[in-house]
Scaffold this motif. Sequence first.
Motif, PDB file in Angstrom:
ATOM      1  N   ASN A 105      35.266  43.969  43.189  1.00 60.86           N
ATOM      2  CA  ASN A 105      36.190  42.846  43.247  1.00 60.86           C
ATOM      3  C   ASN A 105      35.641  41.784  44.194  1.00 60.86           C
ATOM      4  O   ASN A 105      35.170  42.090  45.288  1.00 60.86           O
ATOM      5  N   GLU A 106      35.715  40.524  43.769  1.00 60.12           N
ATOM      6  CA  GLU A 106      35.151  39.428  44.565  1.00 60.12           C
ATOM      7  C   GLU A 106      35.698  39.401  45.986  1.00 60.12           C
ATOM      8  O   GLU A 106      35.003  39.015  46.938  1.00 60.12           O
ATOM      9  N   LEU A 135      41.624  49.401  37.864  1.00 57.18           N
ATOM     10  CA  LEU A 135      41.341  49.913  39.208  1.00 57.18           C
ATOM     11  C   LEU A 135      40.652  48.860  40.070  1.00 57.18           C
ATOM     12  O   LEU A 135      40.967  48.709  41.256  1.00 57.18           O
ATOM     13  N   LEU A 136      39.715  48.140  39.475  1.00 60.25           N
ATOM     14  CA  LEU A 136      38.953  47.155  40.243  1.00 60.25           C
ATOM     15  C   LEU A 136      39.785  45.933  40.614  1.00 60.25           C
ATOM     16  O   LEU A 136      39.445  45.203  41.543  1.00 60.25           O
ATOM     17  N   ARG A 137      40.873  45.716  39.911  1.00 59.86           N
ATOM     18  CA  ARG A 137      41.697  44.538  40.167  1.00 59.86           C
ATOM     19  C   ARG A 137      42.271  44.526  41.594  1.00 59.86           C
ATOM     20  O   ARG A 137      42.425  43.469  42.197  1.00 59.86           O
ATOM     21  N   LEU A 174      36.603  49.363  45.455  1.00 58.96           N
ATOM     22  CA  LEU A 174      35.637  50.293  44.879  1.00 58.96           C
ATOM     23  C   LEU A 174      34.486  49.542  44.207  1.00 58.96           C
ATOM     24  O   LEU A 174      34.678  48.479  43.612  1.00 58.96           O
ATOM     25  N   MET A 175      33.302  50.121  44.299  1.00 59.33           N
ATOM     26  CA  MET A 175      32.124  49.591  43.616  1.00 59.33           C
ATOM     27  C   MET A 175      31.769  50.544  42.483  1.00 59.33           C
ATOM     28  O   MET A 175      31.938  51.755  42.613  1.00 59.33           O
ATOM     29  N   ALA A 191      34.410  41.294  33.764  1.00 56.43           N
ATOM     30  CA  ALA A 191      34.516  40.106  34.607  1.00 56.43           C
ATOM     31  C   ALA A 191      35.292  38.980  33.928  1.00 56.43           C
ATOM     32  O   ALA A 191      35.745  38.046  34.593  1.00 56.43           O
ATOM     33  N   ALA A 192      35.453  39.070  32.618  1.00 57.76           N
ATOM     34  CA  ALA A 192      36.231  38.052  31.907  1.00 57.76           C
ATOM     35  C   ALA A 192      37.720  38.183  32.193  1.00 57.76           C
ATOM     36  O   ALA A 192      38.469  37.217  32.020  1.00 57.76           O
ATOM     37  N   SER A 193      38.163  39.360  32.650  1.00 54.17           N
ATOM     38  CA  SER A 193      39.591  39.563  32.912  1.00 54.17           C
ATOM     39  C   SER A 193      39.902  39.901  34.362  1.00 54.17           C
ATOM     40  O   SER A 193      41.056  39.825  34.786  1.00 54.17           O
ATOM     41  N   VAL A 194      38.881  40.270  35.133  1.00 55.16           N
ATOM     42  CA  VAL A 194      39.067  40.624  36.539  1.00 55.16           C
ATOM     43  C   VAL A 194      38.046  39.842  37.360  1.00 55.16           C
ATOM     44  O   VAL A 194      36.881  39.762  36.971  1.00 55.16           O
ATOM     45  N   PRO A 195      38.448  39.259  38.506  1.00 49.64           N
ATOM     46  CA  PRO A 195      37.473  38.515  39.325  1.00 49.64           C
ATOM     47  C   PRO A 195      36.482  39.463  39.986  1.00 49.64           C
ATOM     48  O   PRO A 195      36.744  40.023  41.047  1.00 49.64           O
ATOM     49  N   LEU A 196      35.336  39.649  39.361  1.00 47.83           N
ATOM     50  CA  LEU A 196      34.335  40.600  39.845  1.00 47.83           C
ATOM     51  C   LEU A 196      33.060  39.896  40.280  1.00 47.83           C
ATOM     52  O   LEU A 196      32.674  38.868  39.722  1.00 47.83           O
ATOM     53  N   LYS A 197      32.418  40.471  41.281  1.00 50.19           N
ATOM     54  CA  LYS A 197      31.082  40.066  41.670  1.00 50.19           C
ATOM     55  C   LYS A 197      30.105  41.051  41.040  1.00 50.19           C
ATOM     56  O   LYS A 197      30.240  42.264  41.194  1.00 50.19           O
TER      57      LYS A 197
END
Length: 314
Positions: A174-175, A232-234, A238-239, A251-257
């Motif tokens: 998560n970003e 979970l990542l939202r 966790l990585m 990443a299209a639905s959750v702000p992920l790095k």
Amino acid sequence: MAHIDLNLIRTLVKLYETRSVTLTAEQLYVTQPSVSYSLARLRELCADRLFVRTRDGMEPTVIAEQLYVTFQQSLTQIDGAISSRRHFEPALSEQRFRLAMTDLGEMALLPVILRHLHAQAPGVELEVLPLEIDKVDEWLITGKVSAAICSRPLSTPGIERQFIVAERYVCVINERYAPSPDSLTLEQFIRQRHAVIPRSSGHGMAEDVLGSLGIRRKISLVVPHFSILPALLRDSDLMVVLPYQIACTFAASVPLKVYELPFEVAPFDVAIHWQSRSVASPAERWFRKAIIEAVGGGGDDDPARAMLNSEKMA
């Protein structure tokens, strides 16, 4: 019942479906005495009355109901196998195909595969089985599945493969909890809490490399499927290590790095696998060809395909 006549099986199936000796004879193009004779033979073989005459027709016994399920499925497979060996017309077919793939494959590839199949053969059925990497060789050899899509090469004799997609592993977080705005160091990777998916999913290459390097990380969560990861990542730090295509989809639905891995894991090929003996079947050949066309370039309007084509795989 080791040498039971196939015509007897057809009689039982048709009698079960029509509940009528007359209709069974008409639909099988035989005489009513022939149906009665076949029923008598079946009763002798099965040691059961099988059908009881009532005001509403020929009512099946419990044994007949059990036999019908098995016989009907067997006849469908036999008829399908014979007809597909002679000729296969996708537009007219109602055949069922079974495809083994991971939940990652379902998310990234199944939509475009299904659309491509139904554009050519609107009546066919597709059954997707969750891939179990330790069993898929047996599934292919025994014919339980028509094909399997996975990244791990299958070395069992009698199984062929063809490349369909190039991939590589990355890691995501998560970003809000990203340890660095740019690249990720190995020390940052080790310090982070991780979620992992078991090797049975078919994705264990990164784990193998970490093991060979003697690198241990903190595993806080083990989940059976990748599909739960976006939820979970939202809201967690966790990585996760996962294929690039799926990282972009998430990443299209959750702000992920999305980071490149801080250690080297070779790129890998996703391939379709099938049993060598199935090459002779026109239906099976069409099924494989349709999948390869869909994933390999027949579906650029699909979001997953567009994303994959937007960047060359390393």
